[in-house]
Design a protein around this motif. Structure first.
Motif, short mmCIF file in Angstrom:
data_model
loop_
_atom_site.label_atom_id
_atom_site.label_comp_id
_atom_site.label_asym_id
_atom_site.label_seq_id
_atom_site.Cartn_x
_atom_site.Cartn_y
_atom_site.Cartn_z
N VAL A 32 -22.18 13.92 39.52
CA VAL A 32 -22.89 12.71 39.94
C VAL A 32 -23.55 12.04 38.74
N ALA A 33 -24.16 12.84 37.88
CA ALA A 33 -24.80 12.28 36.69
C ALA A 33 -23.80 11.56 35.80
N ARG A 34 -22.59 12.11 35.70
CA ARG A 34 -21.54 11.44 34.91
C ARG A 34 -21.08 10.15 35.57
N ALA A 35 -21.11 10.12 36.90
CA ALA A 35 -20.60 8.96 37.63
C ALA A 35 -21.53 7.75 37.57
N ILE A 36 -22.83 7.99 37.57
CA ILE A 36 -23.82 6.90 37.72
C ILE A 36 -23.69 5.80 36.66
N PRO A 37 -23.50 6.11 35.39
CA PRO A 37 -23.48 5.03 34.39
C PRO A 37 -22.30 4.08 34.48
N GLU A 38 -21.25 4.44 35.19
CA GLU A 38 -20.04 3.62 35.20
C GLU A 38 -19.57 3.32 36.62
N LEU A 39 -20.45 2.80 37.44
CA LEU A 39 -20.10 2.49 38.82
C LEU A 39 -19.28 1.20 38.90
N PRO A 40 -18.23 1.17 39.71
CA PRO A 40 -17.46 -0.06 39.88
C PRO A 40 -18.32 -1.14 40.52
N ALA A 41 -18.23 -2.35 40.00
CA ALA A 41 -19.11 -3.44 40.46
C ALA A 41 -18.63 -4.11 41.74
N ASP A 42 -17.40 -3.83 42.16
CA ASP A 42 -16.83 -4.54 43.30
C ASP A 42 -17.02 -3.80 44.63
N LEU A 43 -17.83 -2.73 44.62
CA LEU A 43 -18.07 -1.96 45.85
C LEU A 43 -19.57 -1.81 46.10
N PRO A 44 -19.98 -1.66 47.36
CA PRO A 44 -21.38 -1.38 47.65
C PRO A 44 -21.81 -0.07 46.98
N PRO A 45 -23.12 0.13 46.75
CA PRO A 45 -23.58 1.30 45.98
C PRO A 45 -23.04 2.65 46.47
N LYS A 46 -23.07 2.89 47.77
CA LYS A 46 -22.61 4.19 48.28
C LYS A 46 -21.12 4.38 48.02
N LEU A 47 -20.32 3.38 48.33
CA LEU A 47 -18.88 3.48 48.10
C LEU A 47 -18.56 3.53 46.61
N ALA A 48 -19.36 2.84 45.81
CA ALA A 48 -19.14 2.83 44.37
C ALA A 48 -19.34 4.23 43.78
N LEU A 49 -20.37 4.93 44.24
CA LEU A 49 -20.60 6.30 43.75
C LEU A 49 -19.47 7.23 44.17
N TYR A 50 -19.07 7.12 45.44
CA TYR A 50 -17.94 7.92 45.91
C TYR A 50 -16.69 7.63 45.07
N ALA A 51 -16.47 6.35 44.78
CA ALA A 51 -15.27 5.95 44.03
C ALA A 51 -15.28 6.53 42.62
N ARG A 52 -16.41 6.46 41.96
CA ARG A 52 -16.49 6.96 40.58
C ARG A 52 -16.31 8.48 40.54
N ILE A 53 -16.93 9.18 41.49
CA ILE A 53 -16.76 10.63 41.59
C ILE A 53 -15.29 10.97 41.84
N THR A 54 -14.66 10.20 42.71
CA THR A 54 -13.24 10.42 43.00
C THR A 54 -12.40 10.22 41.76
N ARG A 55 -12.68 9.17 41.01
CA ARG A 55 -11.91 8.91 39.79
C ARG A 55 -12.06 10.05 38.78
N LEU A 56 -13.28 10.56 38.66
CA LEU A 56 -13.54 11.61 37.69
C LEU A 56 -12.85 12.93 38.06
N THR A 57 -12.45 13.07 39.31
CA THR A 57 -11.88 14.34 39.77
C THR A 57 -10.50 14.20 40.39
N GLU A 58 -9.85 13.07 40.25
CA GLU A 58 -8.58 12.87 40.95
C GLU A 58 -7.44 13.68 40.36
N ASP A 59 -7.65 14.32 39.20
CA ASP A 59 -6.61 15.18 38.66
C ASP A 59 -6.80 16.63 39.08
N MET A 60 -7.72 16.87 40.06
CA MET A 60 -7.89 18.22 40.58
C MET A 60 -6.64 18.67 41.31
N GLU A 61 -6.40 19.99 41.31
CA GLU A 61 -5.34 20.54 42.15
C GLU A 61 -5.71 20.25 43.60
#
Length: 237
Positions: A32-61
């Motif tokens: 979450v700490a890694r996600a906060i500085p680079e939130l997408p601007a085109d989404l509401p805050p809650k969805l933006a945080l989810y989106a950034r976390i998803t991007r940071l982990t989308e290469d998970m098995e």
């Protein structure tokens, strides 16, 4: 631009999502700490945080097989109770593609390996419901404990591959304290069950990685049990 107040309001949900993905309080909060500085601007805050976390982990098995993002979409639509349309926006997919990946991930959950489950619950009716739901997910129930002392005894005698614990055991003690005592000698993932999950995500002291809201349905329980059993073994790159 997301304000500090907006960010604080949605942090408990983002932390819960990140922990469910990683299986760890520390790793989830770091994510979450890694996600906060680079939130997408085109989404509401809650969805933006989810989106950034998803991007940071989308290469998970993902659930051992299948296409990427299935695990994320499954958690978003069940654990976080996000609509499929919003989950698709978070993942950067169209809704039809998101629906396909959710279906694939659900199928993988149903095929998951069984484990031994210890249930800690002081209400007899709820305990029996949990037993049936857990068994319906393909797992074995090794015991049902109504008190803190009984939970520690059963865990010591029978072991467990997963612990499903209510927070409030009435006069029988505290579910969190019972789990703390159990984990001194038994290594197992834990799912806490409560009607107020946000109260356990206050950033004060040690917190659970998996918190399930009451009431819940069989599909949600199946997803939680699979995620609790497997999340800690899924590497983040």
């Amino acid at each position: 631009m997301t304000s500090a107040a907006e960010l604080i309001a949605v942090l408990p949900y983002a932390r819960r999502y990140a922990r469910a993905l990683t299986g760890s309080q520390a790793e989830g909060d770091a994510l979450v700490a890694r996600a906060i500085p680079e939130l997408p601007a085109d989404l509401p805050p809650k969805l933006a945080l989810y989106a950034r976390i998803t991007r940071l982990t989308e290469d998970m098995e993902v659930l051992g097989h299948g296409r990427p993002l299935g695990r994320h979409l499954l958690l978003l639509t069940t654990l976080e109770e996000i609509t499929l349309a919003d989950a698709a926006r978070i993942a950067g997919l169209d809704e039809a593609e998101a629906a396909e990946r959710v279906a694939e991930a659900r199928a993988a959950v149903k095929a998951a390996s069984a484990t031994d489950v210890l249930i800690i619950e002081d209400e007899p009716v709820i305990a029996m419901d949990l037993r049936m739901l857990v068994q319906g997910c393909g797992h074995r129930v090794v015991g049902i404990a109504a008190t803190e002392a009984e939970a520690v005894r059963l865990a010591t005698e029978k072991g467990a591959g997963l612990i499903l614990a209510d927070i409030n055991l009435g006069r029988g003690g505290n579910g969190i304290q019972a789990v703390r005592r159990i984990l001194e000698t038994v290594s197992a993932p834990v799912i806490f069950v409560t009607a107020y999950p946000e109260q356990l995500l206050t950033a004060e002291g040690v917190e659970p990685a998996f918190v399930m809201r009451k009431p819940f349905d069989p599909v949600t329980l199946a997803i939680f049990t699979y995620q609790a059993i497997t999340a800690g073994r899924v590497p983040l790159h």
